[in-house]
Write a protein that holds these residues in place. Structure first.
Motif, mmCIF file in Angstrom:
data_model
loop_
_atom_site.group_PDB
_atom_site.id
_atom_site.type_symbol
_atom_site.label_atom_id
_atom_site.label_comp_id
_atom_site.label_asym_id
_atom_site.label_seq_id
_atom_site.Cartn_x
_atom_site.Cartn_y
_atom_site.Cartn_z
ATOM 1 N N ALA A 1 46.695 51.561 36.352
ATOM 2 C CA ALA A 1 46.754 51.582 34.886
ATOM 3 C C ALA A 1 47.900 50.731 34.366
ATOM 4 C CB ALA A 1 46.881 53.014 34.382
ATOM 5 N N ARG A 2 49.036 50.780 35.054
ATOM 6 C CA ARG A 2 50.184 49.993 34.611
ATOM 7 C C ARG A 2 49.867 48.500 34.652
ATOM 8 N NH1 ARG A 2 55.892 52.067 36.302
ATOM 9 N NH2 ARG A 2 55.212 53.483 34.632
ATOM 10 N N THR A 3 49.197 48.061 35.708
ATOM 11 C CA THR A 3 48.809 46.656 35.819
ATOM 12 C C THR A 3 47.838 46.273 34.712
ATOM 13 O OG1 THR A 3 49.135 46.696 38.210
ATOM 14 C CG2 THR A 3 47.744 44.947 37.337
ATOM 15 N N LEU A 4 46.857 47.140 34.457
ATOM 16 C CA LEU A 4 45.870 46.855 33.417
ATOM 17 C C LEU A 4 46.510 46.807 32.034
ATOM 18 C CD1 LEU A 4 42.919 49.103 34.638
ATOM 19 C CD2 LEU A 4 43.109 46.617 34.806
ATOM 20 N N SER A 5 47.509 47.660 31.805
ATOM 21 C CA SER A 5 48.157 47.676 30.491
ATOM 22 C C SER A 5 48.961 46.398 30.252
ATOM 23 C CB SER A 5 49.059 48.904 30.354
ATOM 24 O OG SER A 5 50.206 48.802 31.184
ATOM 25 N N HIS A 6 49.309 45.701 31.325
ATOM 26 C CA HIS A 6 50.060 44.449 31.211
ATOM 27 C C HIS A 6 49.148 43.223 31.157
ATOM 28 C CE1 HIS A 6 53.811 46.559 33.102
ATOM 29 N NE2 HIS A 6 53.673 46.811 31.817
ATOM 30 N N LYS A 7 47.852 43.418 31.347
ATOM 31 C CA LYS A 7 46.900 42.320 31.242
ATOM 32 C C LYS A 7 46.357 42.271 29.813
ATOM 33 C CE LYS A 7 46.643 41.084 35.680
ATOM 34 N NZ LYS A 7 47.389 39.925 36.150
ATOM 35 N N SER A 8 46.355 41.098 29.230
ATOM 36 C CA SER A 8 45.806 40.967 27.880
ATOM 37 C C SER A 8 44.283 41.025 27.933
ATOM 38 C CB SER A 8 46.238 39.631 27.265
ATOM 39 O OG SER A 8 45.625 38.546 27.946
ATOM 40 N N VAL A 9 43.673 41.352 26.810
ATOM 41 C CA VAL A 9 42.214 41.354 26.725
ATOM 42 C C VAL A 9 41.675 39.963 27.039
ATOM 43 C CG1 VAL A 9 40.244 41.682 25.172
ATOM 44 C CG2 VAL A 9 42.182 43.269 25.088
ATOM 45 N N GLU A 10 42.390 38.936 26.593
ATOM 46 C CA GLU A 10 41.951 37.563 26.848
ATOM 47 C C GLU A 10 41.939 37.261 28.346
ATOM 48 O OE1 GLU A 10 44.233 38.475 24.559
ATOM 49 O OE2 GLU A 10 42.827 38.232 22.875
ATOM 50 N N ASP A 11 42.979 37.709 29.065
ATOM 51 C CA ASP A 11 43.010 37.491 30.511
ATOM 52 C C ASP A 11 41.873 38.234 31.205
ATOM 53 O OD1 ASP A 11 45.149 35.765 30.570
ATOM 54 O OD2 ASP A 11 46.642 37.316 31.017
ATOM 55 N N LEU A 12 41.623 39.462 30.779
ATOM 56 C CA LEU A 12 40.539 40.233 31.379
ATOM 57 C C LEU A 12 39.177 39.603 31.071
ATOM 58 C CD1 LEU A 12 41.921 43.800 30.624
ATOM 59 C CD2 LEU A 12 41.641 42.782 32.894
ATOM 60 N N LYS A 13 39.036 39.026 29.884
ATOM 61 C CA LYS A 13 37.786 38.321 29.558
ATOM 62 C C LYS A 13 37.602 37.105 30.457
ATOM 63 C CE LYS A 13 37.125 39.693 24.717
ATOM 64 N NZ LYS A 13 37.117 39.246 23.291
ATOM 65 N N ARG A 14 38.685 36.441 30.807
ATOM 66 C CA ARG A 14 38.590 35.309 31.742
ATOM 67 C C ARG A 14 38.086 35.777 33.104
ATOM 68 N NH1 ARG A 14 43.842 32.281 32.761
ATOM 69 N NH2 ARG A 14 42.398 31.012 34.003
ATOM 70 N N LEU A 15 38.569 36.949 33.540
ATOM 71 C CA LEU A 15 38.121 37.498 34.824
ATOM 72 C C LEU A 15 36.652 37.895 34.755
ATOM 73 C CD1 LEU A 15 41.226 39.654 35.794
ATOM 74 C CD2 LEU A 15 40.589 37.411 36.686
ATOM 75 N N LYS A 16 36.246 38.439 33.626
ATOM 76 C CA LYS A 16 34.830 38.784 33.467
ATOM 77 C C LYS A 16 33.964 37.528 33.522
ATOM 78 C CE LYS A 16 31.471 40.569 30.133
ATOM 79 N NZ LYS A 16 30.616 41.256 31.125
ATOM 80 N N GLN A 17 34.405 36.492 32.832
ATOM 81 C CA GLN A 17 33.645 35.243 32.824
ATOM 82 C C GLN A 17 33.546 34.653 34.230
ATOM 83 O OE1 GLN A 17 35.189 32.269 30.166
ATOM 84 N NE2 GLN A 17 33.333 31.021 30.238
ATOM 85 N N ALA A 18 34.598 34.853 35.027
ATOM 86 C CA ALA A 18 34.596 34.347 36.401
ATOM 87 C C ALA A 18 33.767 35.208 37.342
ATOM 88 C CB ALA A 18 36.031 34.246 36.922
ATOM 89 N N GLY A 19 33.357 36.397 36.883
ATOM 90 C CA GLY A 19 32.448 37.192 37.698
ATOM 91 C C GLY A 19 32.852 38.633 37.953
ATOM 92 N N MET B 1 37.798 47.904 28.538
ATOM 93 C CA MET B 1 36.577 48.143 27.767
ATOM 94 C C MET B 1 36.350 47.042 26.734
ATOM 95 S SD MET B 1 35.260 50.970 28.995
ATOM 96 C CE MET B 1 34.133 51.530 27.713
ATOM 97 N N GLU B 2 37.425 46.632 26.064
ATOM 98 C CA GLU B 2 37.294 45.575 25.052
ATOM 99 C C GLU B 2 36.898 44.244 25.674
ATOM 100 O OE1 GLU B 2 39.920 43.439 21.477
ATOM 101 O OE2 GLU B 2 40.625 45.322 22.390
ATOM 102 N N ALA B 3 37.320 44.025 26.915
ATOM 103 C CA ALA B 3 36.979 42.783 27.602
ATOM 104 C C ALA B 3 35.533 42.771 28.091
ATOM 105 C CB ALA B 3 37.924 42.564 28.780
ATOM 106 N N GLY B 4 34.859 43.913 28.022
ATOM 107 C CA GLY B 4 33.461 43.962 28.428
ATOM 108 C C GLY B 4 33.258 44.180 29.915
ATOM 109 N N ILE B 5 34.303 44.633 30.607
ATOM 110 C CA ILE B 5 34.205 44.946 32.035
ATOM 111 C C ILE B 5 33.947 46.436 32.182
ATOM 112 C CG2 ILE B 5 35.461 44.960 34.237
ATOM 113 C CD1 ILE B 5 37.086 42.582 33.221
ATOM 114 N N GLU B 6 33.063 46.808 33.104
ATOM 115 C CA GLU B 6 32.816 48.228 33.352
ATOM 116 C C GLU B 6 34.081 48.886 33.889
ATOM 117 O OE1 GLU B 6 29.541 48.665 35.997
ATOM 118 O OE2 GLU B 6 28.047 48.456 34.417
ATOM 119 N N LEU B 7 34.328 50.123 33.438
ATOM 120 C CA LEU B 7 35.520 50.860 33.868
ATOM 121 C C LEU B 7 35.120 52.185 34.495
ATOM 122 C CD1 LEU B 7 38.609 51.219 33.962
ATOM 123 C CD2 LEU B 7 38.474 52.205 31.669
ATOM 124 N N SER B 8 35.622 52.424 35.695
ATOM 125 C CA SER B 8 35.401 53.671 36.405
ATOM 126 C C SER B 8 36.747 54.371 36.579
ATOM 127 C CB SER B 8 34.765 53.379 37.773
ATOM 128 O OG SER B 8 34.500 54.571 38.474
#
Length: 351
Positions: free
Chosen positions: A106-124, A160-167
């Protein structure tokens, strides 16, 4: 040759395991033996790409690779640019892959911006598994989780905002008797704020080598019985919103009622009824069901306790445990059976 870690979610049993980090960068959680005694390190991008190339060579001509999992405990601690390169290379070598998942704190995710997470989603990257364990600040501090409720919510909402599934993974029983009610209610509260796609239940059972054993001996932690854990889960489910999140008990054998499983907006009342049905049984009926489950008969419906043939076989075994072990003989036997199903301390291996 390629390197692999040893931990993955049950849902990734058939996935390619791509090791991008080794072990856990935190590695202080009291309940977790998985990476104790080994150091964390980040793997070089070229080294990971080499592993992917070797896997592609080994699996040449095989068209069944559809999913992959990035290891180990907190893959997103790597720079986003490095992860994008790895994901792009993985998709290039295995173009039929349609799901790529990973663990993240959670700490790592809280330090990632939504934009960065969207880049990861776009990459797969399609799904992130996060160990929340509890929504209570007191419990998180007690178990040395190294995260805060704010980080759980902030990180989860970013995903969630980046559109990646969260478990999100939660751990009934981890609070002990003193904090059980707070644990259930505040965990439900955080989950309601995040609204993850999956809520995966991982009932706590104490490893014999856990540092928490010392807390038990000192009287600062009192483990819950299975009946108390079911009551805690019932309180949690009751406080969860009827949202489109899949509440999953079915993929972990330490969950006594594995049939409490389904989308909250569709089956919340059904799940509450099943929990109530267990709690309304007589003590002996609950003992019968519990012993059957942890002895390996984990798919029976609750109605099995009304089968006289079953009772004739199981009740004498319970009575024998009570005679030989005294007042706590049955509970001690159940703890022993649960210990056999716990993950053991792991060491790295190579494939």
């Amino acid at each position: 040759m390629y390197e692999q870690g040893v931990i993955r979610p049950p849902s990734e049993a058939s996935s390619l395991l791509i090791r991008v980090t080794r072990n856990c960068p935190w590695n202080q959680c009291l309940f977790c033996p998985a990476y104790k005694g080994v150091k964390f390190s980040k793997r070089a991008v070229e080294e990971v790409k080499g592993d992917i190339d070797n896997m592609a060579d080994e699996l040449k001509g095989y068209s069944g690779v559809k999913t992959a999992f990035l290891q180990d405990a907190d893959s997103l601690i790597l720079p986003v640019n490095d992860l994008v390169v790895i994901l792009n290379h993985l998709k290039e070598k295995f173009p039929e892959i349609d799901r790529i998942t990973t663990y993240a704190r959670a700490r790592t995710l809280s330090h990632k911006s939504v934009e960065d997470l969207k880049r990861l989603k776009q990459a797969g990257l399609t799904r992130i598994h996060a160990g929340m364990e509890s929504g209570s600040a007191k419990v998180l501090q007690m178990i040395k989780k190294g995260i805060t409720p704010h980080e759980v919510v902030n990180g989860g909402r970013n995903v969630m905002e980046a559109g990646i599934e969260l478990s999100e993974y939660i751990m009934p029983g981890i609070a002990g008797r003193t904090l059980s009610e707070e644990h259930a209610i505040e965990t439900a509260g955080l989950l309601n704020l995040v609204g993850p796609h999956f809520i995966r239940v991982r009932t706590f059972a104490m490893h014999p080598q856990s540092p928490m054993q010392k807390m038990v001996r000192e009287g600062t932690f009192v483990p819950l019985t299975d009946d108390e854990i079911i009551a805690e889960i019932r309180l949690l489910v009751n406080h969860l919103d009827s949202m489109h999140s899949y509440f999953s008990c079915n993929d972990f054998s330490l969950n006594l009622l594995m049939q409490v499983d389904g989308f909250l907006d569709e089956k919340k009342e059904v799940m509450l009824n099943e929990l109530d049905a267990f709690l309304s049984m007589t003590k002996r009926q609950r003992q019968v069901y519990t012993l059957l489950h942890y002895a390996g008969y984990s798919r029976y419906p609750l109605s099995v306790v009304n089968d006289q043939n079953v009772l004739d076989q199981v009740v004498p075994e319970i009575e024998k445990l009570e005679r030989s072990g005294g007042e706590h003989g049955f509970d001690e036997h159940i703890r022993m059976l649960k210990t056999y199903q716990l993950p053991q301390p792991q060491t790295d291996h190579w494939c």
